[in-house]
Design a protein around this motif. Structure first.
Motif, PDB file in Angstrom:
ATOM      1  N   GLY A   9       2.745  -6.616  10.348  1.00  0.00           N
ATOM      2  CA  GLY A   9       2.053  -5.548   9.627  1.00  0.00           C
ATOM      3  C   GLY A   9       2.156  -5.745   8.132  1.00  0.00           C
ATOM      4  N   GLU A  10       1.098  -5.393   7.470  1.00  0.00           N
ATOM      5  CA  GLU A  10       1.033  -5.563   6.024  1.00  0.00           C
ATOM      6  C   GLU A  10       0.648  -4.243   5.379  1.00  0.00           C
ATOM      7  OE1 GLU A  10      -0.620 -10.019   5.556  1.00  0.00           O
ATOM      8  OE2 GLU A  10      -1.984  -8.616   6.533  1.00  0.00           O
ATOM      9  N   ARG A  11       0.921  -4.155   4.108  1.00  0.00           N
ATOM     10  CA  ARG A  11       0.525  -2.998   3.293  1.00  0.00           C
ATOM     11  C   ARG A  11       1.087  -1.680   3.809  1.00  0.00           C
ATOM     12  NH1 ARG A  11      -4.605  -4.273   4.607  1.00  0.00           N
ATOM     13  NH2 ARG A  11      -4.829  -6.457   4.243  1.00  0.00           N
ATOM     14  N   MET A  12       2.332  -1.444   3.459  1.00  0.00           N
ATOM     15  CA  MET A  12       2.969  -0.184   3.810  1.00  0.00           C
ATOM     16  C   MET A  12       2.294   0.950   3.036  1.00  0.00           C
ATOM     17  SD  MET A  12       7.051  -1.073   3.712  1.00  0.00           S
ATOM     18  CE  MET A  12       7.073  -2.295   2.405  1.00  0.00           C
ATOM     19  N   PRO A  13       2.227   2.153   3.627  1.00  0.00           N
ATOM     20  CA  PRO A  13       1.758   3.301   2.846  1.00  0.00           C
ATOM     21  C   PRO A  13       2.667   3.481   1.624  1.00  0.00           C
ATOM     22  CG  PRO A  13       2.026   3.884   5.169  1.00  0.00           C
ATOM     23  CD  PRO A  13       2.574   2.504   5.001  1.00  0.00           C
ATOM     24  N   ALA A  14       2.150   4.058   0.568  1.00  0.00           N
ATOM     25  CA  ALA A  14       2.897   4.173  -0.690  1.00  0.00           C
ATOM     26  C   ALA A  14       4.252   4.853  -0.500  1.00  0.00           C
ATOM     27  CB  ALA A  14       2.062   4.915  -1.729  1.00  0.00           C
ATOM     28  N   TRP A  15       4.297   5.917   0.290  1.00  0.00           N
ATOM     29  CA  TRP A  15       5.558   6.642   0.455  1.00  0.00           C
ATOM     30  C   TRP A  15       6.599   5.803   1.189  1.00  0.00           C
ATOM     31  CZ3 TRP A  15       7.296   7.867   5.378  1.00  0.00           C
ATOM     32  CH2 TRP A  15       6.359   7.797   6.406  1.00  0.00           C
ATOM     33  N   VAL A  16       6.172   4.951   2.120  1.00  0.00           N
ATOM     34  CA  VAL A  16       7.097   4.051   2.807  1.00  0.00           C
ATOM     35  C   VAL A  16       7.541   2.952   1.850  1.00  0.00           C
ATOM     36  CG1 VAL A  16       7.350   2.363   4.677  1.00  0.00           C
ATOM     37  CG2 VAL A  16       6.171   4.518   5.101  1.00  0.00           C
ATOM     38  N   ALA A  17       6.602   2.392   1.114  1.00  0.00           N
ATOM     39  CA  ALA A  17       6.921   1.324   0.157  1.00  0.00           C
ATOM     40  C   ALA A  17       7.922   1.805  -0.881  1.00  0.00           C
ATOM     41  CB  ALA A  17       5.647   0.807  -0.502  1.00  0.00           C
ATOM     42  N   GLU A  18       7.738   3.020  -1.378  1.00  0.00           N
ATOM     43  CA  GLU A  18       8.654   3.562  -2.389  1.00  0.00           C
ATOM     44  C   GLU A  18      10.051   3.765  -1.817  1.00  0.00           C
ATOM     45  OE1 GLU A  18       6.884   7.100  -4.024  1.00  0.00           O
ATOM     46  OE2 GLU A  18       5.056   6.013  -4.571  1.00  0.00           O
TER      47      GLU A  18
END
Length: 156
Positions: A9-18
């Motif tokens: 999987g690529e490109r985590m949602p912003a809240w997960v990435a943060e």
């Protein structure tokens, strides 16, 4: 000791990435963590989900260094409390090998990946979105390092 998180999987949602970035930063001294994101296999109408899972498995296996301790996240794996995870981390440190945590795609891990795993870890009976699993995993690794260090982050 270093760790890798190899995830489909690529490109985590912003809240997960943060959240992931925050805990990864906190871990940087005790357990440096590298994230390796792999493309999901092709799924959808007219596609073979089993083939997609096998393709994902091949990509995961290709991303593994030769002498690394592999922990596959799998619903049929062993569950650990935070304290038990800290004990595991202490054992892994004593063994002196780097770690690889594996998160499969929507259909789980290919049989070859599970066969390669040295251990299988279940986060519990709930079904979690794969992106959320990344965040839970990195937070629990941070919690384990703080338990071993005697830091007050963990309050049981």
């Amino acid at each position: 000791m270093r760790a890798r998180l190899i995830a489909i999987g690529e490109r985590m949602p912003a809240w997960v990435a943060e959240g992931f970035a925050e805990y990864r930063k906190r871990l940087s001294h005790d357990l440096p963590l590298e994230l390796i994101e792999l493309k999901p296999g092709l799924r959808g109408k007219g596609r073979d989900d089993a083939r997609a899972m096998l393709d994902e498995g091949a990509a995961i296996l290709a991303a593994l260094p030769r002498d690394i301790h592999v922990i596959a996240l799998d619903g049929r794996g062993k569950t650990w409390s935070s304290e038990e995870l800290a004990e595991q981390l202490a054992k892994w440190r004593m063994a002196g090998r780097d770690l690889a945590f594996l998160i499969g795609g929507p259909d789980g891990h290919a049989p070859e990946v599970l066969a390669r795993a040295d251990q299988k870890w279940s986060l519990g009976p709930l079904t979690l979105p794969h992106m959320l699993v990344r965040l839970v995993l990195v937070e629990q690794l941070y919690r384990a390092t703080t338990l071993l260090a005697g830091h007050p982050y963990h309050r049981a």
